[in-house]
Design a protein around this motif. Sequence first.
Motif, PDB file in Angstrom:
ATOM      1  N   UNK A 101       6.872  -1.110  17.460  1.00 57.34           N
ATOM      2  CA  UNK A 101       6.943   0.010  16.543  1.00 57.34           C
ATOM      3  C   UNK A 101       6.058  -0.252  15.334  1.00 57.34           C
ATOM      4  N   UNK A 102       5.560   0.813  14.767  1.00 59.69           N
ATOM      5  CA  UNK A 102       4.901   0.740  13.475  1.00 59.69           C
ATOM      6  C   UNK A 102       6.007   0.843  12.438  1.00 59.69           C
ATOM      7  N   UNK A 103       6.037  -0.070  11.480  1.00 58.23           N
ATOM      8  CA  UNK A 103       7.083  -0.094  10.466  1.00 58.23           C
ATOM      9  C   UNK A 103       6.492   0.315   9.125  1.00 58.23           C
ATOM     10  N   UNK A 104       7.210   1.184   8.425  1.00 61.95           N
ATOM     11  CA  UNK A 104       6.870   1.581   7.067  1.00 61.95           C
ATOM     12  C   UNK A 104       8.155   1.616   6.256  1.00 61.95           C
ATOM     13  N   UNK A 105       8.012   1.691   4.930  1.00 58.98           N
ATOM     14  CA  UNK A 105       9.171   1.840   4.057  1.00 58.98           C
ATOM     15  C   UNK A 105       9.075   3.178   3.346  1.00 58.98           C
ATOM     16  N   UNK A 106      10.226   3.852   3.163  1.00 56.17           N
ATOM     17  CA  UNK A 106      10.203   5.052   2.336  1.00 56.17           C
ATOM     18  C   UNK A 106      10.409   4.636   0.880  1.00 56.17           C
ATOM     19  N   UNK A 107      10.461   5.612  -0.025  1.00 58.25           N
ATOM     20  CA  UNK A 107      10.540   5.280  -1.449  1.00 58.25           C
ATOM     21  C   UNK A 107      11.858   4.625  -1.849  1.00 58.25           C
TER      22      UNK A 107
ATOM     23  N   UNK B 298       6.857   4.982  -1.038  1.00 61.78           N
ATOM     24  CA  UNK B 298       7.074   3.728  -0.330  1.00 61.78           C
ATOM     25  C   UNK B 298       5.798   3.192   0.292  1.00 61.78           C
ATOM     26  N   UNK B 299       5.938   2.158   1.108  1.00 57.85           N
ATOM     27  CA  UNK B 299       4.791   1.531   1.764  1.00 57.85           C
ATOM     28  C   UNK B 299       4.455   2.311   3.027  1.00 57.85           C
ATOM     29  N   UNK B 300       3.235   2.808   3.078  1.00 59.11           N
ATOM     30  CA  UNK B 300       2.716   3.477   4.267  1.00 59.11           C
ATOM     31  C   UNK B 300       1.701   2.536   4.897  1.00 59.11           C
ATOM     32  N   UNK B 301       1.588   2.604   6.212  1.00 55.44           N
ATOM     33  CA  UNK B 301       0.699   1.700   6.942  1.00 55.44           C
ATOM     34  C   UNK B 301      -0.316   2.535   7.708  1.00 55.44           C
ATOM     35  N   UNK B 302      -1.544   2.550   7.211  1.00 53.58           N
ATOM     36  CA  UNK B 302      -2.622   3.260   7.898  1.00 53.58           C
ATOM     37  C   UNK B 302      -2.916   2.521   9.197  1.00 53.58           C
ATOM     38  N   UNK B 303      -3.099   3.253  10.277  1.00 49.53           N
ATOM     39  CA  UNK B 303      -3.396   2.626  11.563  1.00 49.53           C
ATOM     40  C   UNK B 303      -4.689   1.839  11.504  1.00 49.53           C
ATOM     41  N   UNK B 304      -5.677   2.406  10.815  1.00 49.16           N
ATOM     42  CA  UNK B 304      -6.974   1.755  10.630  1.00 49.16           C
ATOM     43  C   UNK B 304      -7.423   2.065   9.213  1.00 49.16           C
ATOM     44  N   UNK B 305      -8.078   1.118   8.570  1.00 49.41           N
ATOM     45  CA  UNK B 305      -8.667   1.366   7.254  1.00 49.41           C
ATOM     46  C   UNK B 305     -10.019   0.669   7.194  1.00 49.41           C
ATOM     47  N   UNK B 306     -10.879   1.200   6.340  1.00 47.67           N
ATOM     48  CA  UNK B 306     -12.155   0.540   6.059  1.00 47.67           C
ATOM     49  C   UNK B 306     -12.216   0.292   4.566  1.00 47.67           C
TER      50      UNK B 306
ATOM     51  N   UNK C 175      14.735  -2.371   0.352  1.00 49.57           N
ATOM     52  CA  UNK C 175      14.047  -3.520   0.891  1.00 49.57           C
ATOM     53  C   UNK C 175      12.623  -3.526   0.347  1.00 49.57           C
ATOM     54  N   UNK C 176      12.096  -4.700   0.062  1.00 47.09           N
ATOM     55  CA  UNK C 176      10.717  -4.856  -0.388  1.00 47.09           C
ATOM     56  C   UNK C 176       9.825  -5.186   0.807  1.00 47.09           C
ATOM     57  N   UNK C 177       8.528  -4.864   0.696  1.00 46.38           N
ATOM     58  CA  UNK C 177       7.598  -5.043   1.808  1.00 46.38           C
ATOM     59  C   UNK C 177       7.524  -6.498   2.258  1.00 46.38           C
ATOM     60  N   UNK C 178       7.525  -7.448   1.337  1.00 44.05           N
ATOM     61  CA  UNK C 178       7.442  -8.863   1.718  1.00 44.05           C
ATOM     62  C   UNK C 178       8.644  -9.266   2.564  1.00 44.05           C
ATOM     63  N   UNK C 179       9.810  -8.697   2.281  1.00 44.63           N
ATOM     64  CA  UNK C 179      11.004  -8.989   3.085  1.00 44.63           C
ATOM     65  C   UNK C 179      10.842  -8.473   4.513  1.00 44.63           C
TER      66      UNK C 179
END
Length: 153
Positions: A17-23, A67-75, A1-5
């Motif tokens: 839930x926090x959603x991420x994708x693996x490789x 894959x796509x990782x989602x940082x909880x917070x970023x600056x 699956x791609x992130x845009x999907x």
Amino acid sequence: MEWQAVIDNPLLQDLPFKIELNKWGKILMSPASNNHGRLQYLIGSRLERGKGGGTVIMECSVQTTDGVKVADVAWASDVFIAEHGFQTPYKVAPEICVEITSPSNSKAEMEEKVQLYLAKGAKEVWVCDDRGQTRYYAPIGEMERSREVLDGF
């Protein structure tokens, strides 16, 4: 699956839930607690005050080698935003990426995320536990405190 999907899928909207994708493009989900949300806000507010500019991003997606990782917070600095805008996911990590651990996260998983964000260009990665205790990492290794936020955290 791609992130845009993932972003466009109506069945995945408003999940607690926090959603991420693996490789391999498989969805990974982590449950989020109210304390998790509170810590995101506190860290984001502190980054905003401590950096005096730039942009705080909650749930910041970064394309990594795993894959796509989602940082909880970023600056992200103004320079970063001028160059990358709000592309989703980012191909390069913002300067500071913060992960807030959940009971379901293993130490190895968090160590891997630190390395993934640093490999994508983050200057610092913070790992915060559920009590607000934070560890700071840079390409040189673990640090006693943030070098990016002058008033400390």
